[in-house]
Scaffold this motif. Structure first.
Motif, PDB file in Angstrom:
ATOM      1  N   LEU A 108     -18.992 -12.881 -22.640  1.00 42.61           N
ATOM      2  CA  LEU A 108     -18.113 -13.998 -22.981  1.00 42.61           C
ATOM      3  C   LEU A 108     -18.544 -15.267 -22.260  1.00 42.61           C
ATOM      4  N   SER A 109     -18.930 -15.140 -21.004  1.00 39.86           N
ATOM      5  CA  SER A 109     -19.354 -16.305 -20.225  1.00 39.86           C
ATOM      6  C   SER A 109     -20.611 -16.933 -20.815  1.00 39.86           C
ATOM      7  N   VAL A 130      -2.982 -23.249  -8.097  1.00 36.93           N
ATOM      8  CA  VAL A 130      -4.414 -23.024  -8.272  1.00 36.93           C
ATOM      9  C   VAL A 130      -4.713 -22.722  -9.737  1.00 36.93           C
ATOM     10  N   LEU A 131      -3.828 -21.963 -10.385  1.00 31.55           N
ATOM     11  CA  LEU A 131      -3.985 -21.733 -11.820  1.00 31.55           C
ATOM     12  C   LEU A 131      -3.974 -23.064 -12.564  1.00 31.55           C
ATOM     13  N   GLY A 132      -3.084 -23.973 -12.159  1.00 33.03           N
ATOM     14  CA  GLY A 132      -3.017 -25.283 -12.794  1.00 33.03           C
ATOM     15  C   GLY A 132      -4.303 -26.057 -12.637  1.00 33.03           C
ATOM     16  N   LEU A 133      -4.916 -25.992 -11.459  1.00 32.40           N
ATOM     17  CA  LEU A 133      -6.192 -26.683 -11.246  1.00 32.40           C
ATOM     18  C   LEU A 133      -7.256 -26.188 -12.213  1.00 32.40           C
ATOM     19  N   LEU A 149     -15.852 -23.470 -12.426  1.00 33.41           N
ATOM     20  CA  LEU A 149     -15.985 -22.032 -12.183  1.00 33.41           C
ATOM     21  C   LEU A 149     -15.583 -21.653 -10.759  1.00 33.41           C
ATOM     22  N   LEU A 150     -15.729 -22.581  -9.817  1.00 32.65           N
ATOM     23  CA  LEU A 150     -15.339 -22.293  -8.443  1.00 32.65           C
ATOM     24  C   LEU A 150     -13.840 -22.005  -8.351  1.00 32.65           C
ATOM     25  N   ILE A 151     -13.032 -22.826  -9.041  1.00 36.78           N
ATOM     26  CA  ILE A 151     -11.581 -22.625  -9.023  1.00 36.78           C
ATOM     27  C   ILE A 151     -11.224 -21.328  -9.745  1.00 36.78           C
ATOM     28  N   VAL A 152     -11.890 -21.085 -10.872  1.00 35.28           N
ATOM     29  CA  VAL A 152     -11.635 -19.854 -11.628  1.00 35.28           C
ATOM     30  C   VAL A 152     -11.932 -18.628 -10.765  1.00 35.28           C
ATOM     31  N   ALA A 153     -12.996 -18.716  -9.963  1.00 35.50           N
ATOM     32  CA  ALA A 153     -13.410 -17.582  -9.141  1.00 35.50           C
ATOM     33  C   ALA A 153     -12.413 -17.263  -8.030  1.00 35.50           C
ATOM     34  N   VAL A 154     -11.768 -18.297  -7.471  1.00 38.45           N
ATOM     35  CA  VAL A 154     -10.864 -18.040  -6.341  1.00 38.45           C
ATOM     36  C   VAL A 154      -9.438 -17.738  -6.787  1.00 38.45           C
ATOM     37  N   TYR A 155      -9.086 -18.096  -8.020  1.00 38.78           N
ATOM     38  CA  TYR A 155      -7.692 -17.940  -8.445  1.00 38.78           C
ATOM     39  C   TYR A 155      -7.137 -16.520  -8.285  1.00 38.78           C
ATOM     40  N   LEU A 213     -21.984 -30.519 -16.321  1.00 41.17           N
ATOM     41  CA  LEU A 213     -21.866 -30.318 -14.879  1.00 41.17           C
ATOM     42  C   LEU A 213     -20.405 -30.187 -14.462  1.00 41.17           C
ATOM     43  N   ALA A 214     -19.537 -30.990 -15.082  1.00 39.96           N
ATOM     44  CA  ALA A 214     -18.107 -30.912 -14.759  1.00 39.96           C
ATOM     45  C   ALA A 214     -17.544 -29.563 -15.177  1.00 39.96           C
ATOM     46  N   GLY A 215     -17.973 -29.057 -16.322  1.00 48.07           N
ATOM     47  CA  GLY A 215     -17.502 -27.751 -16.782  1.00 48.07           C
ATOM     48  C   GLY A 215     -17.938 -26.635 -15.853  1.00 48.07           C
TER      49      GLY A 215
END
Length: 317
Positions: free
Chosen positions: A125-126, A167-170, A148-154, A142-144
């Motif tokens: 999927l990724s 964090v989900l909102g971010l 991934l950093l936020i997605v990884a820590v959520y 680059l912004a997209g």
């Protein structure tokens, strides 16, 4: 002890009689459920900030409507990346999910699929998501990737903070930046403001969603905004929604929006107010219905922005 979940049975918050549960091949159902295909509200809420931002970009650039190709890419990307994110979340949370009534029937905690198979599915999927992202300009790519950093820590936030919804909102609001950058190749005040609006909106609606699990979350030691706000949950959600409306209004104003956009904003605000009015003493089914209704609330704002762009373009020509 609760009854063991039946293989391939519909999950508690899935849409009734969805094709995943009624017509999809049995061997594919665990993967489709990992991607939450039978629960479209997730990708719908992920998509809306993209469309909000694209609408503001159309207003600011003088276009008749948001770029259709961008909107289609955002749609596909939201479905695919929501699926990848949920699969990652389920891999991390598989032991916690087994302790919560609403989630113990998911493919991983119920044993319908192995962790290795889920990881391979997530990678696939990724890869599709990356192909979609590569259709945009360099800044947006680059912004997209940065998201991934936020997605990884959520997935870990519910273990260490009382406000994992923030964090989900971010993560879920990142499209509020991309819809704008896809047009201009940079970020400006309207993009930051609509992103902030989407973040606090997410905290509000996901607190409503978390109200379904408060008792199980206490037992499992899962932290959530619903637990944190406690008896003041309704007031906290109202504050989040009020901030979302105010920030979205500032975003529209800085983008040069006209009356139609603000009419859409008023409709959005009215819908959020209606949700808050229904929260007092809400049962789990009511909370789920209110959470899902945010798709309609967000569409009102997206429509207001798109129609404002069209109206302004018509007047100029």
């Amino acid at each position: 002890m609760p009854d063991a979940p039946q293989p391939h049975a519909p999950l508690p918050d899935a849409l009734n009689d969805h094709w995943v549960d009624t017509r999809a091949p049995h061997r594919l159902r665990p993967y489709l459920k990992l991607a939450r295909i039978e629960r479209p509200i997730g990708w719908q809420l992920l998509l809306l900030p993209c469309w909000w931002s694209a609408g503001l970009a159309a207003i600011s650039s003088g276009r008749a409507f948001p770029d259709p190709w961008h909107c289609v890419l955002f749609l596909i990307g939201a479905i695919v990346m929501r699926g990848a994110g949920c699969t990652f979340n389920d891999i991390i949370d598989r032991k916690l999910d087994a302790q919560v009534a609403r989630t113990r029937g998911r493919p991983l905690p119920s044993g319908q699929i192995t962790t290795k198979a889920a990881a391979l599915f997530m990678v696939g999927l990724s890869f599709v998501g990356l192909l979609i992202l590569l259709q945009f300009n360099r800044f947006t790519i680059l912004a997209g990737i940065a998201s991934l950093l936020i997605v990884a820590v959520y997935p870990f936030m519910k273990r260490i903070t009382n406000l994992p919804q923030f964090v989900l909102g971010l993560a879920f609001s990142w499209g509020g930046l991309l819809g704008w950058s896809a047009v201009f190749g940079r970020l400006d005040a309207p993009a930051y403001l609509i992103y902030a609006a989407a973040v606090v909106w997410t905290v509000g609606y996901d607190t409503i969603y978390a109200m379904q699990d408060i008792e199980d979350d206490v037992i499992a030691g899962i932290k959530s905004s619903a637990r944190y706000f406690g008896e003041h949950g309704r007031e906290a959600i109202a504050l989040c929604f009020a901030l979302a409306v105010a920030l979205a209004g500032l975003a529209a104003w800085t983008a040069g929006a006209g009356p139609v956009a603000f009419a859409g904003l008023a409709a959005f605000a009215g819908h959020l107010g209606w949700q808050v009015s229904r929260l007092k003493g809400a049962t789990s089914p009511v909370a789920l219905a209110l959470f899902r209704s945010n798709w309609h609330a967000g569409l009102l704002l997206a429509a207001g922005f798109a129609l404002d762009a069209l109206g302004r373009y018509a007047l100029q020509t």
